[in-house]
Design an enzyme around this catalytic site. Structure first.
Site, PDB file in Angstrom:
ATOM      1  N   ASP A  52       0.844  -1.194   0.000  1.00 48.88           N
ATOM      2  CA  ASP A  52       0.000   0.000   0.000  1.00 48.88           C
ATOM      3  C   ASP A  52       0.883   1.249   0.000  1.00 48.88           C
ATOM      4  OD1 ASP A  52      -2.834   1.179   0.624  1.00 48.88           O
ATOM      5  OD2 ASP A  52      -1.452   2.198   1.989  1.00 48.88           O
ATOM      6  N   TYR A  57       3.007   9.934   0.632  1.00 53.93           N
ATOM      7  CA  TYR A  57       4.043   9.396   1.516  1.00 53.93           C
ATOM      8  C   TYR A  57       5.442   9.810   1.062  1.00 53.93           C
ATOM      9  CZ  TYR A  57       0.212   6.341   3.087  1.00 53.93           C
ATOM     10  OH  TYR A  57      -0.986   5.844   3.548  1.00 53.93           O
ATOM     11  N   LYS A  86      -2.313   6.030  -4.083  1.00 54.38           N
ATOM     12  CA  LYS A  86      -3.461   6.928  -3.833  1.00 54.38           C
ATOM     13  C   LYS A  86      -3.215   8.293  -4.427  1.00 54.38           C
ATOM     14  CE  LYS A  86      -3.676   4.747   0.754  1.00 54.38           C
ATOM     15  NZ  LYS A  86      -2.269   4.599   1.175  1.00 54.38           N
ATOM     16  N   HIS A 119      -7.242   9.372  -1.840  1.00 55.88           N
ATOM     17  CA  HIS A 119      -6.634   9.275  -0.501  1.00 55.88           C
ATOM     18  C   HIS A 119      -7.569   9.780   0.593  1.00 55.88           C
ATOM     19  CE1 HIS A 119      -2.469   9.172   1.604  1.00 55.88           C
ATOM     20  NE2 HIS A 119      -3.413   8.984   2.491  1.00 55.88           N
TER      21      HIS A 119
HETATM   22  N1  LIG Z   1      -5.507   6.040   4.318  1.00 55.24           N
HETATM   23  C1  LIG Z   1      -4.935   6.680   5.294  1.00 55.24           C
HETATM   24  O1  LIG Z   1      -5.240   7.837   5.584  1.00 55.24           O
HETATM   25  C2  LIG Z   1      -3.880   5.980   6.095  1.00 55.24           C
HETATM   26  C3  LIG Z   1      -3.486   6.504   7.317  1.00 55.24           C
HETATM   27  C4  LIG Z   1      -2.498   5.829   8.036  1.00 55.24           C
HETATM   28  C5  LIG Z   1      -1.942   4.652   7.540  1.00 55.24           C
HETATM   29  N2  LIG Z   1      -2.342   4.187   6.332  1.00 55.24           N
HETATM   30  C6  LIG Z   1      -1.735   2.960   5.750  1.00 55.24           C
HETATM   31  O2  LIG Z   1      -1.794   1.952   6.707  1.00 55.24           O
HETATM   32  C7  LIG Z   1      -0.490   1.392   6.885  1.00 55.24           C
HETATM   33  C8  LIG Z   1      -0.404   0.821   8.259  1.00 55.24           C
HETATM   34  O3  LIG Z   1      -0.131   1.869   9.190  1.00 55.24           O
HETATM   35  P1  LIG Z   1      -0.297   1.655  10.696  1.00 55.24           P
HETATM   36  O4  LIG Z   1       0.315   2.779  11.404  1.00 55.24           O
HETATM   37  O5  LIG Z   1      -1.704   1.372  10.925  1.00 55.24           O
HETATM   38  O6  LIG Z   1       0.601   0.322  10.884  1.00 55.24           O
HETATM   39  P2  LIG Z   1       0.552  -0.653  12.090  1.00 55.24           P
HETATM   40  O7  LIG Z   1       1.465  -1.784  11.728  1.00 55.24           O
HETATM   41  O8  LIG Z   1      -0.819  -0.942  12.529  1.00 55.24           O
HETATM   42  O9  LIG Z   1       1.200   0.241  13.203  1.00 55.24           O
HETATM   43  C9  LIG Z   1       2.526   0.613  13.075  1.00 55.24           C
HETATM   44  C10 LIG Z   1       3.077   0.631  14.478  1.00 55.24           C
HETATM   45  O10 LIG Z   1       2.877  -0.644  15.056  1.00 55.24           O
HETATM   46  C11 LIG Z   1       4.116  -1.169  15.487  1.00 55.24           C
HETATM   47  N3  LIG Z   1       4.127  -2.604  15.174  1.00 55.24           N
HETATM   48  C12 LIG Z   1       4.122  -3.217  13.975  1.00 55.24           C
HETATM   49  N4  LIG Z   1       4.122  -4.552  14.117  1.00 55.24           N
HETATM   50  C13 LIG Z   1       4.136  -4.789  15.440  1.00 55.24           C
HETATM   51  C14 LIG Z   1       4.155  -5.966  16.225  1.00 55.24           C
HETATM   52  N5  LIG Z   1       4.171  -7.159  15.667  1.00 55.24           N
HETATM   53  N6  LIG Z   1       4.147  -5.824  17.562  1.00 55.24           N
HETATM   54  C15 LIG Z   1       4.157  -4.630  18.157  1.00 55.24           C
HETATM   55  N7  LIG Z   1       4.145  -3.468  17.468  1.00 55.24           N
HETATM   56  C16 LIG Z   1       4.133  -3.552  16.123  1.00 55.24           C
HETATM   57  C17 LIG Z   1       5.175  -0.405  14.739  1.00 55.24           C
HETATM   58  O11 LIG Z   1       6.282  -0.298  15.593  1.00 55.24           O
HETATM   59  P3  LIG Z   1       7.770  -0.051  15.010  1.00 55.24           P
HETATM   60  O12 LIG Z   1       7.743   1.305  14.374  1.00 55.24           O
HETATM   61  O13 LIG Z   1       8.590  -0.112  16.254  1.00 55.24           O
HETATM   62  O14 LIG Z   1       8.045  -1.161  14.057  1.00 55.24           O
HETATM   63  C18 LIG Z   1       4.524   0.942  14.526  1.00 55.24           C
HETATM   64  O15 LIG Z   1       4.731   1.769  15.662  1.00 55.24           O
HETATM   65  C19 LIG Z   1       0.439   2.562   6.568  1.00 55.24           C
HETATM   66  O16 LIG Z   1       1.750   2.165   6.278  1.00 55.24           O
HETATM   67  C20 LIG Z   1      -0.266   3.121   5.366  1.00 55.24           C
HETATM   68  O17 LIG Z   1       0.005   2.334   4.235  1.00 55.24           O
HETATM   69  C21 LIG Z   1      -3.314   4.818   5.618  1.00 55.24           C
END
Ligand SMILES: NC(=O)c1ccc[n+]([C@@H]2O[C@H](COP(=O)([O-])OP(=O)(O)OC[C@H]3O[C@@H](n4cnc5c(N)ncnc54)[C@H](OP(=O)(O)O)[C@@H]3O)[C@@H](O)[C@H]2O)c1
Length: 312
Positions: A52, A57, A86, A119
């Site tokens: 994604d 980004y 997006k 987006h």
């Molecule tokens: N459409 C939108 O507006 C929007 C907004 C936000 C995100 N997104 C998309 O969604 C994706 C996911 O983002 P998210 O922030 O939701 O990712 P996420 O994986 O849910 O959260 C990321 C955080 O979780 C931690 N993490 C990941 N795997 C872990 C595990 N196994 N155990 C403990 N902690 C863990 C990471 O820590 P570390 O940093 O220490 O690894 C990071 O702090 C983004 O990359 C992007 O593509 C879209």
């Protein structure tokens, strides 16, 4: 689905002949370019096949570089991976959609997209400044374009065969419903924040009824502590089933019928986040009974990203 491998490999069919989206997706919202490259390579190597991205980004070039090198090294073909990007808020004017799409393809080094998303439903002043502000620091919106105008330009990309599916992100039912009713090509995917503290049950039911895939971001609550990763119900299930809290949250998301995005930055976490197995029914019910409600990302209210580097 009961076997670990089945859950990990799950793919959900998309409407309008858009193929199947791998339920487990790797999100590329990573501020550091070198970390973007390493994490994307690790994710591909661990087995992620859904990536994604977003022009906002500001790292599509790094993702493209990592994917190209990773596909070549792993003998993986383009057809084996699913790539989303997006269109940003400043490119909502119909005449800006195709150029934005082309620029993303060029940066990602691919010649078609599996999924192109709007987006956010907020149109910003068109131009190269992704975060246009007035003298008072307020976002400058664009009232000269509607979401429907932008959607029609997205439909043309599908008609031209350049992109296999289109959808929206950061949208609620109130905006989704009228668009859904009005359009020729129905959205294939809606990407929103979703986790046990924000289950988006009504939106999920609508999506299931209409054959739209709900793609959950922040399935781990953006990793924020305290959040779902430290919820006592999740911790208890984690101990009971012998899986990490992250694996419990990701399994729940897939078992309730959503696809999801997670952003492991190390190889070990990429492997962990793919190694999920089906939770027993009573565990799913326990999670569904969690009462805490919390939204972690405010992007849905203004169109301004909460978790994106502003400076690069
Ligand atoms: N459409 C939108 O507006 C929007 C907004 C936000 C995100 N997104 C998309 O969604 C994706 C996911 O983002 P998210 O922030 O939701 O990712 P996420 O994986 O849910 O959260 C990321 C955080 O979780 C931690 N993490 C990941 N795997 C872990 C595990 N196994 N155990 C403990 N902690 C863990 C990471 O820590 P570390 O940093 O220490 O690894 C990071 O702090 C983004 O990359 C992007 O593509 C879209």
């Amino acid at each position: 689905m009961t076997e670990s491998s089945e859950l990990r490999m799950a793919r959900i069919p998309l409407n309008h002949g858009g193929g199947r989206i791998p339920a487990l997706g790797f999100g590329t919202l990573i501020p550091d370019p070198a970390v973007t490259i390493a994490a994307t390579r690790n994710a591909l190597e661990a087995g992620f096949r859904h990536f994604d991205c977003a022009e906002r980004y500001r790292n599509e070039r790094e993702v493209g570089e990592a994917l190209q090198a990773g596909l070549a090294a792993g003998g993986i073909s383009r057809e084996d991976i699913f790539v989303t990007t997006k269109v940003w808020n400043t490119n909502h004017r119909p005449e800006r959609v195709e150029p934005a799409f082309e620029a993303s393809l060029e940066r990602l080094r691919i010649n078609y997209l599996d999924l192109y998303l709007i987006h956010t439903p907020f149109a910003f002043q068109p131009g190269d400044e992704q975060d246009p502000r007035d003298q008072n620091g307020n976002v400058v919106y664009d009232d000269g374009v509607t979401l429907l105008d932008t959607w029609r330009a997205m439909e043309s990309l599908v008609d031209d065969g350049r992109c296999r599916a289109i959808g929206l992100s950061d949208i609620g039912l109130n905006d989704l419903l009228p668009l859904y009713e009005a359009v020729k090509i129905k959205p294939a995917v809606v990407q929103v924040e979703a986790h046990p503290y924000l289950p988006e049950t009504e939106l999920l039911e609508f999506c299931k009824e209409k054959g739209i895939v709900l793609l959950a971001f922040a399935p781990l609550g953006h990793g924020i502590r305290s959040g779902p990763l430290e919820d006592p119900v999740i911790l208890a299930i984690s101990a009971r089933v012998g899986k990490t809290p992250a694996q419990v949250l990701l399994a729940w998301a897939v078992q309730r019928g959503t696809a999801l995005l997670t952003t492991p930055k190390t190889a070990a976490r990429a492997i962990e986040n793919l190694d999920i197995s089906a939770l027993p029914e009573d565990a799913l019910e326990d999670i569904n009974r969690i009462q805490t409600r919390q939204r972690f990302n405010e992007v849905v209210k203004t169109g301004s990203p909460g978790f994106i580097p502003q400076g690069r």
